[in-house]
Scaffold this active site. Sequence first.
Site, mmCIF file in Angstrom:
data_model
loop_
_atom_site.group_PDB
_atom_site.id
_atom_site.type_symbol
_atom_site.label_atom_id
_atom_site.label_comp_id
_atom_site.label_asym_id
_atom_site.label_seq_id
_atom_site.Cartn_x
_atom_site.Cartn_y
_atom_site.Cartn_z
ATOM 1 C CG MET A 13 -2.174 -0.982 0.978
ATOM 2 S SD MET A 13 -3.192 -0.365 0.019
ATOM 3 C CE MET A 13 -3.888 0.974 1.052
ATOM 4 N N GLY A 14 1.871 1.333 0.709
ATOM 5 C CA GLY A 14 2.743 2.464 1.056
ATOM 6 C C GLY A 14 3.515 2.861 -0.190
ATOM 7 C CB SER A 122 -11.697 0.297 1.434
ATOM 8 O OG SER A 122 -12.003 -0.948 0.773
ATOM 9 C CE LYS A 173 -10.374 -0.995 5.020
ATOM 10 N NZ LYS A 173 -9.773 -2.294 5.454
ATOM 11 C CG HIS A 176 -15.252 -2.016 4.384
ATOM 12 N ND1 HIS A 176 -14.096 -2.737 4.172
ATOM 13 C CD2 HIS A 176 -15.557 -1.230 3.150
ATOM 14 C CE1 HIS A 176 -13.774 -2.743 3.063
ATOM 15 N NE2 HIS A 176 -14.622 -2.142 2.142
ATOM 16 C CG ASN A 177 -11.663 -5.020 6.264
ATOM 17 O OD1 ASN A 177 -12.123 -3.925 5.523
ATOM 18 N ND2 ASN A 177 -10.357 -5.143 6.391
ATOM 19 C CD GLU A 180 -12.907 -7.296 2.412
ATOM 20 O OE1 GLU A 180 -11.771 -7.904 2.741
ATOM 21 O OE2 GLU A 180 -12.742 -6.053 2.123
ATOM 22 C CE1 TYR A 181 -12.212 -10.871 6.924
ATOM 23 C CE2 TYR A 181 -12.522 -12.943 8.096
ATOM 24 C CZ TYR A 181 -11.917 -11.913 7.621
ATOM 25 O OH TYR A 181 -10.415 -11.878 8.257
ATOM 26 N NE ARG A 272 -12.291 -15.099 4.833
ATOM 27 C CZ ARG A 272 -11.867 -13.884 4.242
ATOM 28 N NH1 ARG A 272 -10.749 -13.275 4.703
ATOM 29 N NH2 ARG A 272 -12.618 -13.228 3.393
#
Length: 301
Positions: A13-14, A122, A173, A176-177, A180-181, A272
């Site tokens: 990301m960075g 995201s 966030k 959000h995740n 998303e799962y 998972r």
Amino acid sequence: MTKSITLVGLGKMGIGMAQRLLESGWTVRGYDRNPEIAKQLESAGMIALESLEEIREVPTPRLTWIMVPAGKPVDDVLAELSNVLEKGDIVIDGGNSFFEDSIARGERLAAQGLRFIDVGFSGGPRGGREGGCLMVGGDESAFKELEPLFQDLAQDRTAYAFFPGAGAGHFVKMVHNGIEYAMMQGIAEGFAVLKKGPFNIDLLQAAQIYKQGSVVTSRLIDWTAEGLKKYGADLEEISGSVGHSGEGKWTIETARKFGIPVPAIEAAFEFRVQSAQHPNFIGQMVSMMRNMFGGHDVSKK
């Protein structure tokens, strides 16, 4: 505030964020534990730092964005920065930290006269490079000063929002995740049913038609189509054992504290966990999606 920023942590990301900000006219300094990574970006115009001590030389007020794994790595960086930064400087944690940790960090930094912003970002590495979705929490005055930064990193002017309070951005966030799962699990299970059905369905064709204005049209369906095209419908290269990070579990634990049932997210997380011992095609589908949007290594070992 001038368009000057120091990025700490130049991972997937960075690196993309550094490149995007440089192209947007920012002066970017970058530090990574691996100095070779920082030096690779010097040709793009980034100033590579060999230590966090060099931040002392940056004119005030300073802006430092941390992009390191959640937990102790964040606290370790903050401890170093506390000895370098001065009153009025701004620290941003842009990783996937637990929101309660961000609340505590915001209070601790405020006591030192430092301003804290937490950002849930995201979009994965592609979002870092091409523009993502930013969920911003923390100090409101700092947010207002830094709004041009979030505009430059966002996919467009509607792709960032401020939620007051330290930890609020990471809270949004985290949820959000968790969502998303469950969404990824639903897509994976559906495609497993398509694959086993009596009609020899072309999974890529199904994904392509789902993209065209259907109720399930989404970026996840887009990535599903891209992944099936890249790896083939049998996903032979992809592991059926699905990796997982903290956000799904945190969402479940937080929901329990609030007395809110989240059975879909719980089931997706448990799948998972169990996939390590029981890999299957559903797991391959979820792994493939993780690879497409997050660049995760999901190859069979």
